[in-house]
Design a protein around this motif. Structure first.
Motif, PDB file in Angstrom:
ATOM      1  N   ALA A 216     -39.947  43.310  52.359  1.00 20.21           N
ATOM      2  CA  ALA A 216     -40.038  41.919  52.831  1.00 20.21           C
ATOM      3  C   ALA A 216     -38.776  41.142  52.473  1.00 20.21           C
ATOM      4  O   ALA A 216     -38.246  40.380  53.295  1.00 20.21           O
ATOM      5  CB  ALA A 216     -41.271  41.249  52.239  1.00 20.21           C
ATOM      6  N   ASN A 217     -38.286  41.341  51.253  1.00 17.34           N
ATOM      7  CA  ASN A 217     -37.084  40.636  50.805  1.00 17.34           C
ATOM      8  C   ASN A 217     -35.848  41.102  51.560  1.00 17.34           C
ATOM      9  O   ASN A 217     -34.985  40.289  51.930  1.00 17.34           O
ATOM     10  CB  ASN A 217     -36.889  40.823  49.299  1.00 17.34           C
ATOM     11  CG  ASN A 217     -37.946  40.101  48.480  1.00 17.34           C
ATOM     12  OD1 ASN A 217     -38.489  39.085  48.915  1.00 17.34           O
ATOM     13  ND2 ASN A 217     -38.249  40.612  47.301  1.00 17.34           N
ATOM     14  N   LEU A 218     -35.735  42.412  51.781  1.00 15.11           N
ATOM     15  CA  LEU A 218     -34.593  42.943  52.524  1.00 15.11           C
ATOM     16  C   LEU A 218     -34.609  42.455  53.971  1.00 15.11           C
ATOM     17  O   LEU A 218     -33.563  42.109  54.537  1.00 15.11           O
ATOM     18  CB  LEU A 218     -34.607  44.473  52.488  1.00 15.11           C
ATOM     19  CG  LEU A 218     -34.259  45.141  51.160  1.00 15.11           C
ATOM     20  CD1 LEU A 218     -34.528  46.637  51.235  1.00 15.11           C
ATOM     21  CD2 LEU A 218     -32.803  44.879  50.784  1.00 15.11           C
ATOM     22  N   ARG A 219     -35.807  42.421  54.559  1.00 14.41           N
ATOM     23  CA  ARG A 219     -35.924  41.955  55.942  1.00 14.41           C
ATOM     24  C   ARG A 219     -35.511  40.481  56.036  1.00 14.41           C
ATOM     25  O   ARG A 219     -34.788  40.079  56.957  1.00 14.41           O
ATOM     26  CB  ARG A 219     -37.370  42.134  56.421  1.00 14.41           C
ATOM     27  CG  ARG A 219     -37.540  42.066  57.935  1.00 14.41           C
ATOM     28  CD  ARG A 219     -39.008  42.203  58.320  1.00 14.41           C
ATOM     29  NE  ARG A 219     -39.583  43.466  57.898  1.00 14.41           N
ATOM     30  CZ  ARG A 219     -39.465  44.610  58.573  1.00 14.41           C
ATOM     31  NH1 ARG A 219     -38.791  44.630  59.710  1.00 14.41           N
ATOM     32  NH2 ARG A 219     -40.027  45.719  58.106  1.00 14.41           N
ATOM     33  N   LYS A 220     -35.963  39.690  55.075  1.00 16.65           N
ATOM     34  CA  LYS A 220     -35.639  38.262  55.059  1.00 16.65           C
ATOM     35  C   LYS A 220     -34.147  38.038  54.879  1.00 16.65           C
ATOM     36  O   LYS A 220     -33.573  37.101  55.464  1.00 16.65           O
ATOM     37  CB  LYS A 220     -36.422  37.583  53.928  1.00 16.65           C
ATOM     38  CG  LYS A 220     -36.260  36.078  53.881  1.00 16.65           C
ATOM     39  CD  LYS A 220     -37.132  35.484  52.782  1.00 16.65           C
ATOM     40  CE  LYS A 220     -36.965  33.960  52.725  1.00 16.65           C
ATOM     41  NZ  LYS A 220     -37.826  33.366  51.650  1.00 16.65           N
ATOM     42  N   ALA A 221     -33.510  38.902  54.085  1.00 18.40           N
ATOM     43  CA  ALA A 221     -32.077  38.761  53.811  1.00 18.40           C
ATOM     44  C   ALA A 221     -31.206  39.389  54.890  1.00 18.40           C
ATOM     45  O   ALA A 221     -29.975  39.321  54.810  1.00 18.40           O
ATOM     46  CB  ALA A 221     -31.744  39.387  52.455  1.00 18.40           C
ATOM     47  N   GLY A 222     -31.827  40.009  55.888  1.00 16.48           N
ATOM     48  CA  GLY A 222     -31.058  40.649  56.959  1.00 16.48           C
ATOM     49  C   GLY A 222     -30.391  41.937  56.518  1.00 16.48           C
ATOM     50  O   GLY A 222     -29.406  42.385  57.139  1.00 16.48           O
TER      51      GLY A 222
END
Length: 292
Positions: A216-222
């Protein structure tokens, strides 16, 4: 064994009963895990649940035969995917719909493991009930054994029981104590195996939860390149598109495969300097595809 069905109206993943949305006509949809069927994101065959296992099958089944003419199959969340009624009515068609990505898959798996732990809890209770009262049962048998044994040396007129009868009863009480001991030992082994498997399930859930947060964090950070779904055309397109950027940019990203998460920095280090040659981008793509 009790299974509690969940409200599937807003439930995305695996078996979902869409009959209500289909005008009352049977419609059972199945959305596979990303890693299902050897990382192809396709529906696997059903496999029966083993309550003593540390893992659930990807497409688990709890089958119940009610009579010669009635049976059904449910998943661990209580969704009925097949049934045959006593009146001959039967429904078994399953519509396979697009698979989940890895992040969604992990969320659904953890929900299923919650239900699996509840199933284990019921089995714990059953095992405890099996050994409840064993001590009293053994004490009673020992008392009766001694009572009959005391009569064996006595003469015909002073013995309370016939000698042959007393010997037979002694043998019966001995067998009762022996069987109780064996059952207690077997139940102890089962209890220990169940305890270990429950701990293993909790460990898997913890790892899943950690990865869900990371994804989720990686997706949010692109920083996430998600190619975990393999049931679509151009499944590797996100990877190919990202490789158009510079190598310094790509190194900071992570690739989500159907069954694992891997950093592009690790990929680049594994492949060495050859991977940094612009014309060798296919080398990176081929390497990552071999990991699937």
């Amino acid at each position: 064994m009790k299974i509690n069905a969940i409200n599937t109206t807003n439930f995305k993943g695996l078996f979902t009963d869409k009959t209500a949305q289909n005008g009352g006509n049977w419609r059972m949809e199945y959305s596979p895990y990303s890693w299902e069927s050897n990382n192809t994101s396709k529906m696997a065959n059903k496999k029966k649940v083993d309550v003593y296992s540390s893992y659930l099958p990807d497409n688990e089944e709890i089958y119940t035969k009610f009579s010669e003419t009635a049976e059904n199959s449910k998943d661990i969340l209580g969704t009925e995917s097949y049934y045959k009624r006593s009146d001959g009515k039967m429904r078994r068609t399953i519509t396979e719909v697009p698979a989940m990505n890895r992040e969604e898959s992990l969320k659904v798996q953890n929900k299923k493991y919650d239900a699996f732990l509840e199933m284990k809890k019921e089995e714990f209770s059953r095992l405890r009930n099996n050994v409840t009262g064993i001590t009293d049962k053994v004490d009673n048998s020992v008392t009766d054994f001694r009572k009959y044994a005391a009569d064996v040396p006595l003469g015909f007129f002073t013995a309370a029981y016939d000698r042959r009868y007393a010997v037979n009863q002694m043998s019966k009480e001995f067998d009762t104590v022996l069987d109780s001991a064996k059952n207690a030992y077997t139940n102890f082994l089962d209890y220990d195996k169940l305890r270990i498997s429950a701990d293993n399930v909790r460990s898997v859930q913890k790892r899943n939860a950690e990865e869900i947060d990371k994804l989720a964090n990686l997706r949010k950070a692109g920083q996430l390149i998600d190619i975990s779904r393999r049931d679509i055309n151009d499944a590797d397109k996100p990877l190919i598109e990202n490789l158009k950027h510079g190598f310094n940019t790509i190194r900071s990203k992570f690739v989500c495969l159907p069954h694992r998460l891997i950093s592009m920095d690790e990929v680049m280090r594994t492949l060495g300097r050859a991977a940094e040659v612009p014309d060798n981008k296919q080398l990176i793509i081929d390497y990552i595809k071999r990991l699937i």
